[in-house]
Design a protein around this motif. Structure first.
Motif, short mmCIF file in Angstrom:
data_model
loop_
_atom_site.label_atom_id
_atom_site.label_comp_id
_atom_site.label_asym_id
_atom_site.label_seq_id
_atom_site.Cartn_x
_atom_site.Cartn_y
_atom_site.Cartn_z
N GLY A 52 0.84 -0.99 -0.21
CA GLY A 52 -0.29 0.08 0.20
C GLY A 52 0.48 1.12 0.17
O GLY A 52 0.42 2.54 -0.77
N HIS A 55 1.95 2.02 -3.77
CA HIS A 55 1.25 2.33 -4.05
C HIS A 55 0.58 3.44 -4.28
O HIS A 55 0.84 4.53 -5.52
CB HIS A 55 -0.45 1.35 -3.70
CG HIS A 55 -1.14 1.41 -4.64
ND1 HIS A 55 -2.78 1.52 -4.69
CD2 HIS A 55 -1.49 2.23 -5.98
CE1 HIS A 55 -3.10 1.55 -6.06
NE2 HIS A 55 -2.71 2.45 -6.34
N SER A 56 0.76 4.26 -3.20
CA SER A 56 0.04 5.70 -2.69
C SER A 56 1.47 6.12 -3.15
O SER A 56 1.67 7.43 -3.95
CB SER A 56 0.65 5.48 -1.58
OG SER A 56 1.51 5.70 -0.13
N ALA A 59 1.10 6.40 -7.36
CA ALA A 59 0.11 7.02 -7.23
C ALA A 59 0.02 8.43 -7.52
O ALA A 59 0.02 9.02 -8.21
CB ALA A 59 -1.08 6.20 -6.95
N GLY A 77 1.01 1.71 -9.64
CA GLY A 77 1.12 1.37 -8.68
C GLY A 77 -0.13 -0.11 -7.69
O GLY A 77 0.69 -0.77 -6.82
N ALA A 78 -0.35 0.23 -8.42
CA ALA A 78 -2.11 -1.51 -8.19
C ALA A 78 -0.91 -2.66 -8.34
O ALA A 78 -1.24 -3.39 -7.79
CB ALA A 78 -3.30 -0.48 -8.22
N LYS A 81 1.69 -2.79 -5.62
CA LYS A 81 1.47 -3.14 -4.72
C LYS A 81 1.29 -5.09 -4.82
O LYS A 81 1.58 -5.66 -3.81
CB LYS A 81 -0.21 -2.73 -3.96
CG LYS A 81 -0.35 -3.03 -3.20
CD LYS A 81 -2.18 -2.46 -2.68
CE LYS A 81 -2.58 -3.07 -1.77
NZ LYS A 81 -3.53 -2.25 -0.91
N TRP A 82 -0.38 -5.65 -5.23
CA TRP A 82 0.26 -6.93 -5.58
C TRP A 82 0.81 -7.76 -6.21
O TRP A 82 1.24 -9.00 -5.51
CB TRP A 82 -1.20 -7.36 -6.53
CG TRP A 82 -2.50 -6.10 -6.02
CD1 TRP A 82 -3.64 -5.51 -6.00
CD2 TRP A 82 -3.11 -7.04 -4.56
NE1 TRP A 82 -4.33 -4.69 -5.25
CE2 TRP A 82 -3.86 -5.66 -4.36
CE3 TRP A 82 -2.76 -8.27 -3.32
CZ2 TRP A 82 -5.01 -6.32 -2.63
CZ3 TRP A 82 -4.02 -8.21 -2.51
CH2 TRP A 82 -4.79 -6.53 -2.61
#
Length: 121
Positions: A52, A55-56, A59, A77-78, A81-82
């Motif tokens: 997370g 991601h932030s 993004a 970013g997503a 994250k994953w």
């Protein structure tokens, strides 16, 4: 425009702090069973928290941009994250031999906490 970026960063920081507390409490609860279970919960929840944060950072890190660029940063970013979450899960369960139930509980606790932190004011 800058205030929306600042608000987004503050929201991400608050979610990360809530996740850290919730995952630490979950690990303490699993410590009753065994330290391997506590470590597994930390690994699962920590992967979501670190993912997370990444991601932030991706993004929200580029500043103001056209819609296509902003959407691309959110999607990258997503995916990042994953990818982090999946890599840690494979390492924790597959390589490290940690209990998958505790890893899964750590992930779920971190995700639910993230939703609650983002939904609250």
């Amino acid at each position: 425009m800058l205030t929306s970026f600042a608000a987004g960063r503050r929201l991400a920081q608050r979610a990360l702090a809530w996740q850290a507390v919730a995952v630490a409490l979950t690990a303490l609860a699993f410590l009753v069973k065994d330290w391997h279970w506590a470590l597994a919960a930390l690994a699962g929840g920590g992967s979501v928290a670190v993912g997370g944060w990444l991601h932030s950072a991706i993004a929200l890190g580029g500043g103001a941009a056209p819609a296509g660029g902003a959407l691309a940063r959110v999607l990258v970013g997503a995916l990042a994250k994953w990818a982090v979450v999946l890599a840690v899960l494979v390492l924790a369960v597959g390589v490290g031999g940690l209990p998958p139930v505790a890893v899964g509980v750590g992930v779920i606790v971190a995700l639910v906490t993230q939703m609650l932190a983002m939904a609250s004011r």
